[in-house]
Design a protein around this motif. Sequence first.
Motif, short mmCIF file in Angstrom:
data_model
loop_
_atom_site.label_atom_id
_atom_site.label_comp_id
_atom_site.label_asym_id
_atom_site.label_seq_id
_atom_site.Cartn_x
_atom_site.Cartn_y
_atom_site.Cartn_z
N GLU A 220 0.84 -1.22 0.00
CA GLU A 220 0.00 0.00 0.00
C GLU A 220 0.87 1.26 0.00
OE1 GLU A 220 -3.71 -1.67 2.58
OE2 GLU A 220 -3.19 0.40 2.93
N ILE A 221 1.90 1.23 0.83
CA ILE A 221 2.80 2.40 0.91
C ILE A 221 3.43 2.64 -0.47
CG2 ILE A 221 4.86 3.37 2.00
CD1 ILE A 221 4.26 1.65 4.48
N ALA A 222 3.88 1.55 -1.11
CA ALA A 222 4.53 1.68 -2.42
C ALA A 222 3.55 2.23 -3.46
CB ALA A 222 5.08 0.31 -2.86
N ARG A 223 2.28 1.76 -3.42
CA ARG A 223 1.30 2.23 -4.42
C ARG A 223 1.01 3.72 -4.27
NH1 ARG A 223 -1.50 -2.78 -3.58
NH2 ARG A 223 -2.92 -1.88 -2.07
N LEU A 224 0.78 4.15 -3.02
CA LEU A 224 0.46 5.58 -2.83
C LEU A 224 1.70 6.44 -3.10
CD1 LEU A 224 -1.79 7.54 -2.23
CD2 LEU A 224 -1.34 7.31 0.21
N ASN A 225 2.87 5.89 -2.74
CA ASN A 225 4.11 6.62 -3.03
C ASN A 225 4.27 6.84 -4.53
OD1 ASN A 225 6.82 7.65 -2.33
ND2 ASN A 225 7.52 5.83 -3.44
N HIS A 226 3.96 5.81 -5.30
CA HIS A 226 4.04 5.93 -6.77
C HIS A 226 3.08 7.02 -7.24
CE1 HIS A 226 4.64 4.67 -10.89
NE2 HIS A 226 3.33 4.63 -11.05
N ALA A 227 1.87 7.02 -6.67
CA ALA A 227 0.83 7.97 -7.11
C ALA A 227 1.20 9.42 -6.78
CB ALA A 227 -0.51 7.62 -6.47
N ILE A 228 1.95 9.62 -5.71
CA ILE A 228 2.33 11.01 -5.39
C ILE A 228 3.65 11.42 -6.08
CG2 ILE A 228 1.13 11.04 -3.14
CD1 ILE A 228 4.31 11.03 -2.13
N GLY A 229 4.21 10.50 -6.83
CA GLY A 229 5.45 10.82 -7.55
C GLY A 229 6.70 10.58 -6.72
N GLY A 230 6.57 9.78 -5.65
CA GLY A 230 7.74 9.48 -4.82
C GLY A 230 8.64 8.47 -5.50
N ASP A 231 9.86 8.37 -5.01
CA ASP A 231 10.87 7.47 -5.56
C ASP A 231 10.66 6.07 -4.95
OD1 ASP A 231 13.20 6.15 -6.22
OD2 ASP A 231 14.51 7.85 -5.76
N VAL A 291 -6.14 5.27 -5.32
CA VAL A 291 -5.22 4.18 -4.97
C VAL A 291 -5.90 3.29 -3.94
CG1 VAL A 291 -2.99 3.61 -3.91
CG2 VAL A 291 -3.17 5.59 -5.43
N ASP A 292 -5.85 1.99 -4.17
CA ASP A 292 -6.49 1.03 -3.28
C ASP A 292 -5.64 0.87 -2.01
OD1 ASP A 292 -8.34 -0.87 -2.57
OD2 ASP A 292 -7.31 -2.52 -3.61
N LEU A 293 -6.24 1.20 -0.86
CA LEU A 293 -5.52 1.10 0.42
C LEU A 293 -6.36 0.30 1.42
CD1 LEU A 293 -4.43 4.88 0.84
CD2 LEU A 293 -3.11 3.03 -0.19
N PRO A 294 -6.51 -1.01 1.20
CA PRO A 294 -7.44 -1.78 2.03
C PRO A 294 -7.13 -1.77 3.53
CG PRO A 294 -6.25 -3.21 0.49
CD PRO A 294 -5.94 -1.81 0.10
N ILE A 295 -5.86 -1.87 3.87
CA ILE A 295 -5.52 -1.93 5.31
C ILE A 295 -5.77 -0.56 5.95
CG2 ILE A 295 -3.62 -2.29 6.95
CD1 ILE A 295 -2.50 -4.37 4.92
N THR A 296 -5.31 0.49 5.27
CA THR A 296 -5.54 1.85 5.77
C THR A 296 -7.05 2.10 5.91
OG1 THR A 296 -3.53 2.59 4.68
CG2 THR A 296 -5.13 4.29 5.25
N ASN A 297 -7.80 1.71 4.89
CA ASN A 297 -9.25 1.96 4.94
C ASN A 297 -9.91 1.17 6.08
OD1 ASN A 297 -9.11 3.68 2.78
ND2 ASN A 297 -9.57 2.11 1.25
N ALA A 298 -9.42 -0.05 6.31
CA ALA A 298 -10.01 -0.86 7.39
C ALA A 298 -9.78 -0.18 8.74
CB ALA A 298 -9.40 -2.26 7.37
N ILE A 299 -8.58 0.33 8.96
CA ILE A 299 -8.29 0.99 10.24
C ILE A 299 -9.11 2.29 10.34
CG2 ILE A 299 -6.47 2.08 11.65
CD1 ILE A 299 -6.33 -0.99 11.57
N ASP A 300 -9.28 2.98 9.23
CA ASP A 300 -10.11 4.20 9.23
C ASP A 300 -11.56 3.85 9.59
OD1 ASP A 300 -10.75 6.95 8.77
OD2 ASP A 300 -11.52 6.41 6.78
N MET A 301 -12.07 2.76 9.00
CA MET A 301 -13.46 2.36 9.29
C MET A 301 -13.63 2.06 10.78
SD MET A 301 -15.29 2.60 6.64
CE MET A 301 -16.76 1.73 7.15
#
Length: 324
Positions: A220-231, A291-301
């Motif tokens: 999840e961290i890698a996917r969102l990092n890619h989406a924000i333009g991170g290395d 970006v799909d963040l299932p673990i983050t979303n579960a903790i948010d819920m």
Amino acid sequence: MTMTPVIIGGGSWGCAIASALIRTGQHVELLVRRQATVDALAAGQCMQLPDAAQMPPMAASLAPACLQTASMIFVVVPVAANPAAFDTIATHGTAGVPVILCAKGISSHNGQDAQLLTHAAQQALPDHPIAVFSGPSFADEVLAGLPAALVAASTSPAVLEMIQTAFQHSNIRVYTHNDPDGLALAGAMKNVVAIAAGCAVGLGLGDNAKAAIITRGLAEIARLNHAIGGDAETIFGLGGVGDLALSCAGPHSRNMAFGLALGAGDAVPDKLAEGSRTVAALALMGRHKKVDLPITNAIDMVLNHGQNLDDAVKALLARRPGTE
Ligand SMILES: NC(=O)C1=CN([C@@H]2O[C@H](COP(=O)(O)OP(=O)(O)OC[C@H]3O[C@@H](n4cnc5c(N)ncnc54)[C@H](O)[C@@H]3O)[C@@H](O)[C@H]2O)C=CC1
Ligand SMILES: O=C(CO)COP(=O)(O)O
């Protein structure tokens, strides 16, 4: 006029950073909110780490005028207090002095938007170069003088050189790179994954489940990092997998301890767990970036929308597994 590093925040991590610099013979000033903190620091005591021994006495002040002679400014207050710290720097700081972000979370206004701390700082402090300082580093160990390796990230090589030089011969070994956004994101996200890993252990789901959460959390961290333009390399470095491994190792991490209590059905500790405060903004950022963040979303819920933890786990397990 002598220029000194100034640290905004006299809590665990502020004291730890100060101790590393002081032990190399540098003079450091801490800018804090309460006289009781000034007095405790002068006596060599950190209020949030009362058992810490061997802390050097520290010079602290309630007066933001100390920012006028800052050589660099570390912002080491919880994420929610960062906007006020930025205002103080904008009013009292000297243009051109580097501002080094040390909190791990996402900035948010009333849950309505989500912004990387780097972006919030750049907006609030256009006259200051910004850096992020992160990595696997429990404050109590750094305060005890034990070795740690951290990352400083900035787009300014001169600022990175300054930070590296400041910590030379200290117990903090500073690596550098040029991806402050990715480093800021990774530090924020690992806290949420640590809460999830703690929940799994607290629920008694076993070591396999914990390893699955850590690994899928890293994805999840890698996917969102890619989406924000991170290395991508940021995620495999100290500020990514390094800090994730540390925070998911056990209750030494306040975020993991928070998750463990949640999973076990106990009252959560009253120590700072930034992941619990940042998860809503992260989930929002994921939706904005698609970006799909299932673990983050579960903790948010669970934390913000009243979902039962067992139901959140069932929902996670009911997801159709994809390719890795
Ligand atoms: N403790 C650790 O091992 C590490 C912490 N961090 C990060 O550093 C940040 C600060 O954490 P800690 O120092 O551990 O927290 P802490 O709870 O030990 O101390 C926080 C300090 O900030 C002050 N503070 C709180 N709200 C404030 C406000 N509204 N305005 C001004 N000051 C305020 C408190 O009085 C206290 O002195 C967090 O984002 C954390 O994730 C990063 C690396 C390591
Ligand atoms: O960020 C940290 C270590 O790198 C501290 O983690 P916790 O806030 O979970 O204790």
